[in-house]
Design an enzyme around this catalytic site. Structure first.
Site, PDB file in Angstrom:
ATOM      1  N   SER A 142       0.817  -1.204   0.000  1.00  0.00           N
ATOM      2  CA  SER A 142       0.000   0.000   0.000  1.00  0.00           C
ATOM      3  C   SER A 142       0.853   1.257   0.000  1.00  0.00           C
ATOM      4  O   SER A 142       1.578   1.507  -0.938  1.00  0.00           O
ATOM      5  CB  SER A 142      -0.973  -0.035   1.190  1.00  0.00           C
ATOM      6  OG  SER A 142      -1.891   1.016   1.116  1.00  0.00           O
ATOM      7  N   ASP A 299      -0.644   1.556  -4.748  1.00  0.00           N
ATOM      8  CA  ASP A 299      -1.572   0.539  -5.248  1.00  0.00           C
ATOM      9  C   ASP A 299      -2.935   1.125  -5.590  1.00  0.00           C
ATOM     10  O   ASP A 299      -3.893   0.397  -5.842  1.00  0.00           O
ATOM     11  CB  ASP A 299      -1.713  -0.631  -4.274  1.00  0.00           C
ATOM     12  CG  ASP A 299      -2.389  -0.258  -2.969  1.00  0.00           C
ATOM     13  OD1 ASP A 299      -2.192   0.889  -2.505  1.00  0.00           O
ATOM     14  OD2 ASP A 299      -3.112  -1.094  -2.398  1.00  0.00           O
TER      15      ASP A 299
END
Length: 554
Positions: A142, A299
């Site tokens: 992330s 992401d």
């Protein structure tokens, strides 16, 4: 095993020369050995996340392979479809780890659908549902720094894996020895069709699905909206620009952050929650005046914005502010059109601003609170879907810059959020307002809800134990007031609050003045403090917020 025994076990294994050299380089370094071998990297409901490197407490092809094997063993023991979707982001080793997981699943007879290029996390959630898979895996860390990577796991509904199946996977992983050779290579499984690449048709279907979530897309072109956009060296570049480009947005991309870069050289911590993540964007905006600065994390499941402040600089909106202004935009537009369904719902996490509840109530919409983690928002969507009322879900968000409109995915989606942000900004521009003026209108109408998050970073092999001790200490402490506001209720979610699942969260309610919520992170060794201060004026709320933080002083 002790950390030295684990280290010796790895050193004596038949490993490639580069891994052996890495292991040899830390010989005698007690702290590094404890950090790498003092424990095993834990698999939780969000999967695994950690620093990359050799060791049992690091993310590497061996710990990733065990996670993939555990997922395969769980899936093949269920009645779910024996197929899986896998995606990966721009981080170092993401493609490698995706292939490692693909092989681990294919070895157990699971049909694997693998993205053939970088894809955002929400596209993985979408693929699981669209392809009818039993599970999904996304290789990403992330918004973490470049040293990290992770294995994020999804169930058949496209939600991140829930506690019960995650516990089974964890137990399965514990049974799997390290360094079991692959039965066949990735290329062999690809050749026999056990692993298949996801073709471009799914990408186009995803774009069409996202575009269908637009409220008034024509406003973007009508307003001649000018955007500076940064994908922060991640996966959002093509999807975000494709969607916005089709609606006529004028986009200037931050060139130094346009291409994938696992080192994130121009943004050490690529988290759009932080102002520093947009530093390069501000430079580009100085040379290319714009209405809006837009940034997505690596992401592309989170998005943040900044706008000109009218003083020659830029003002970054918080995740709470952006969520509230998007919610108001959506509800206002749908109310004007008369197409808000009966029983309409918006969903927020418990650490997200309660200003959401005030906005929803003003439009006659129910606001629901769920535990932190977008899977719980996804769970609310699933429940509505199971009762035949998926259309009642209007919007959901978390304060950490995660938003979702639509039920096509069950994770936050920066692509659809970017579309909505641009619509909202275009609408304000056509009304002769700036985004900041629109936000100020909300504050005047509902009160000044100011929020702040403090993270206490914990280090060492016993970091998780330190987090547990901190939570235990807070539970034992008696608080009569915080920042001068009386504590009217203490909610211990570990003991159970309402119908919510039990969770290691503690909330100090300050009546109508705000709250303090404390919880350990589910993915990193840290404890988070969420402050909300409410006032009739910004000055009043800001003063209370400062007093609250000074007293807690974590």
């Amino acid at each position: 095993m002790t950390y030295l025994e684990r280290y010796a076990f790895w050193c004596n294994a038949n490993l490639p020369d580069d891994i052996k050299a890495e292991l040899e380089s830390i010989r005698g370094d007690k702290e590094e050995l404890k950090s790498r071998f003092g424990s095993e990297l834990q698999f939780g409901t969000a999967g695994m996340r950690g620093v990359m490197g050799a060791g049992s407490n690091r993310l590497n092809r061996y710990t990733v392979r065990r996670a993939g094997q555990g997922m395969a063993m769980w899936l093949t023991g269920t009645e779910l479809p024996k197929s899986a979707a896998i995606g990966y982001d721009s981080r170092h080793n993401s493609r490698l780890f995706a292939e490692v997981c693909a092989v681990a699943l294919a070895e157990q007879g699971v049909q694997v659908h693998l993205y053939d290029r970088l894809a955002p996390t929400p596209m993985l959630s979408y693929a699981v549902r669209e392809l009818g898979c039993g599970c999904g895996i996304m290789i990403t860390a992330s918004h973490n720094a470049g040293a990290y990577n992770g294995v994020k796991c999804y169930g058949p509904d496209g939600c991140q894996m829930t506690d019960a199946p995650a516990a089974i996977v964890t137990a399965k992983i514990a049974e799997i020895p390290y360094f079991v050779p692959e039965s066949k290579s990735f290329s062999d499984f690809l050749a026999d069709g056990s692993i298949r690449y996801i073709d471009g048709a799914l990408w186009e279907k995803y774009y069409a699905t996202v575009l269908a979530e637009a409220v008034a897309p024509e406003k973007i072109a009508q307003s001649a909206l000018k955007i500076v956009y940064t994908p922060l060296c991640g996966t959002g570049n093509i999807p975000v620009r494709t969607v916005l480009g089709r609606l006529g947005a004028e986009i200037t991309v931050v060139a130094c952050q346009e291409q994938p870069d696992g080192d994130f050289k121009t943004c050490e911590y690529p988290n759009p929650e932080t102002d520093a993540a947009l530093a390069e964007s501000y430079k580009v905006a100085d040379a290319n005046p714009c209405d809006l600065i837009l940034g997505t994390d690596p992401d592309a499941d989170r998005v943040a914005i900044a706008v000109p402040d009218g003083k020659g600089g830029y003002r970054k909106l918080s995740g709470n502010e952006l969520g509230c202004i998007l919610l108001d935009y959506i509800l206002r537009a749908r109310t004007q059109r008369g197409d808000l369904p009966e029983g309409a719902e918006v969903v927020r996490s418990i650490v997200t601003t309660p200003m959401v509840d005030r906005i929803a109530k003003a439009y006659g919409v129910q606001a629901k609170s769920v535990l932190t983690g977008f899977k719980y928002i996804g769970g609310e969507i699933l429940e509505l879907e199971q009762h035949g009322h998926a259309e009642r879900y209007i919007f959901g968000f978390e304060e950490s810059c995660g938003y979702l409109k639509g039920t096509y995915a069950r994770d936050k989606d920066a692509v659809v959020a970017s579309l909505l942000v641009c619509e909202m900004a275009a609408s304000a521009k056509l009304e002769g307002k700036s985004v900041l003026q629109a936000m100020e209108d909300l504050y005047r109408r509902y009160g000044y809800y100011l929020a702040k998050v403090q993270s206490v970073e914990l280090t060492g092999a016993d970091a998780m134990e330190k987090a547990a001790d901190m939570m235990a200490g807070l539970r034992a402490k008696s608080c009569v007031s915080i920042g001068g506001a009386a504590v009217t209720e203490v909610r211990d979610y570990q003991a159970g609050v309402g119908a919510l699942p039990k969770s290691n969260v503690l909330e100090f309610v300050l009546g109508g003045s705000g709250s303090v919520i404390v919880r350990p992170s589910g993915t990193e060794p840290k404890v988070k403090f969420y402050y909300t201060a409410v006032g009739k004026t910004e000055e009043e709320a800001r003063s209370l917020l400062g007093d609250m933080m000074a007293q807690m002083n974590p």
